[in-house]
Write a protein that holds these residues in place. Structure first.
Motif, PDB file in Angstrom:
ATOM      1  N   TRP A  59       0.816  -1.212   0.000  1.00 37.65           N
ATOM      2  CA  TRP A  59       0.000   0.000   0.000  1.00 37.65           C
ATOM      3  C   TRP A  59       0.853   1.267   0.000  1.00 37.65           C
ATOM      4  O   TRP A  59       0.531   2.243  -0.667  1.00 37.65           O
ATOM      5  N   ARG A  60       1.945   1.241   0.745  1.00 41.89           N
ATOM      6  CA  ARG A  60       2.724   2.479   0.883  1.00 41.89           C
ATOM      7  C   ARG A  60       3.779   2.654  -0.201  1.00 41.89           C
ATOM      8  O   ARG A  60       4.330   3.743  -0.356  1.00 41.89           O
ATOM      9  N   SER A  61       4.105   1.608  -0.964  1.00 41.79           N
ATOM     10  CA  SER A  61       5.181   1.725  -1.947  1.00 41.79           C
ATOM     11  C   SER A  61       4.718   1.648  -3.397  1.00 41.79           C
ATOM     12  O   SER A  61       5.401   2.145  -4.291  1.00 41.79           O
ATOM     13  N   SER A  62       3.580   1.027  -3.660  1.00 42.16           N
ATOM     14  CA  SER A  62       3.131   0.855  -5.039  1.00 42.16           C
ATOM     15  C   SER A  62       2.650   2.176  -5.633  1.00 42.16           C
ATOM     16  O   SER A  62       1.924   2.931  -4.989  1.00 42.16           O
ATOM     17  N   LYS A  63       3.027   2.418  -6.885  1.00 42.41           N
ATOM     18  CA  LYS A  63       2.571   3.627  -7.567  1.00 42.41           C
ATOM     19  C   LYS A  63       1.046   3.624  -7.745  1.00 42.41           C
ATOM     20  O   LYS A  63       0.450   4.682  -7.992  1.00 42.41           O
ATOM     21  N   ASN A  64       0.438   2.463  -7.620  1.00 41.89           N
ATOM     22  CA  ASN A  64      -1.020   2.378  -7.762  1.00 41.89           C
ATOM     23  C   ASN A  64      -1.769   2.967  -6.570  1.00 41.89           C
ATOM     24  O   ASN A  64      -2.928   3.346  -6.706  1.00 41.89           O
ATOM     25  N   TYR A  65      -1.117   3.020  -5.405  1.00 42.99           N
ATOM     26  CA  TYR A  65      -1.815   3.425  -4.187  1.00 42.99           C
ATOM     27  C   TYR A  65      -1.124   4.541  -3.406  1.00 42.99           C
ATOM     28  O   TYR A  65      -1.777   5.268  -2.669  1.00 42.99           O
ATOM     29  N   LYS A  66       0.178   4.673  -3.553  1.00 42.54           N
ATOM     30  CA  LYS A  66       0.958   5.607  -2.743  1.00 42.54           C
ATOM     31  C   LYS A  66       0.475   7.043  -2.905  1.00 42.54           C
ATOM     32  O   LYS A  66       0.358   7.564  -4.014  1.00 42.54           O
ATOM     33  N   ASN A  67       0.185   7.678  -1.770  1.00 40.18           N
ATOM     34  CA  ASN A  67      -0.205   9.095  -1.713  1.00 40.18           C
ATOM     35  C   ASN A  67      -1.503   9.405  -2.467  1.00 40.18           C
ATOM     36  O   ASN A  67      -1.755  10.561  -2.817  1.00 40.18           O
TER      37      ASN A  67
END
Length: 224
Positions: A59-67
């Protein structure tokens, strides 16, 4: 029989991936007999803590979900399936969270981050996830402390060792003194390690998540 995400200690019902292996998952994921015909699989972890670490790290590192906003991120996570019901399910169980909550590191390091992971695990399993509170807290600590797993340490040692050895041999064969050859070997080892880390980071960020995985039987190779 317990849902797949509980049997595999995989609260996010994640696919097999480099990121899952980083946190200790078996190298071979298993096929889900979920009736969807999408070839879905699921990673298998030895402990709840490791499965939660992978869930959080994705969740915190994937470009799909981060921020991203929660509503946008969960739409990607679920593959567009039952998005509104998923949002409502989570908001009821995470005090203070809204559709517009930004899922950044500040969120993941807070109690709300853990509450979200628990709610998601509940939704994926179809029942409250049995991991104890201490496991969620420990997983959060590990992810943000940068504590390496045995898999990460082993790969780093191999990459540095092989790079140093090859560089040293090449240097001595070229007529350099041993100290000079060692220095060259260590330099090559550092480059090899940095390249390996870059590839691992990219693989983790590109890890996809399947459409929402319903509780299902786990099978090896064929459906039952």
């Amino acid at each position: 029989m317990e849902p797949a995400s509980i049997r595999t200690k995989n609260p996010g019902a994640m696919w097999g991936s480099p990121l899952a292996i980083k946190w200790g998952a078996a190298r071979k994921a298993v096929t889900l007999n979920d009736g969807k015909g999408q070839g879905n699989n699921i990673a298998v972890f030895p402990t709840y803590v490791q499965g939660i670490c992978a869930q959080l790290d994705l969740w915190r590192s994937s470009k799909n979900y981060k921020n991203k906003r929660f509503a946008d991120a969960i739409a990607i996570w679920s593959g567009g399936n039952y998005v509104e019901s998923y949002i409502k399910f989570v908001l009821v169980r995470v005090p203070g969270m809204t559709r517009n909550t930004i899922m950044n590191d500040a969120f993941w390091q807070s109690p709300s981050g853990i509450a979200f992971l628990k709610a998601q695990a509940w939704h994926e399993a179809g029942k409250q996830y049995p991991a104890p509170d201490a496991d969620w807290i420990e997983a959060q600590r590990r992810v943000f402390s940068g504590v390496p797993t045995p898999n990460t340490v082993r790969k780093a040692v191999v990459s540095i060792g092989s790079g140093a050895a090859s560089g040293t041999v090449a240097g001595t064969q070229a007529g350099l003194s041993l100290p000079a050859a060692l220095a060259i070997g260590l330099g090559i080892a550092l480059v090899v390690f940095l390249v390996w880390k870059f590839k691992l980071k990219n693989a983790e960020q590109d890890t996809p998540h399947p459409t929402l995985v319903a509780p299902a039987n786990i099978v090896e190779g064929a459906s039952t």
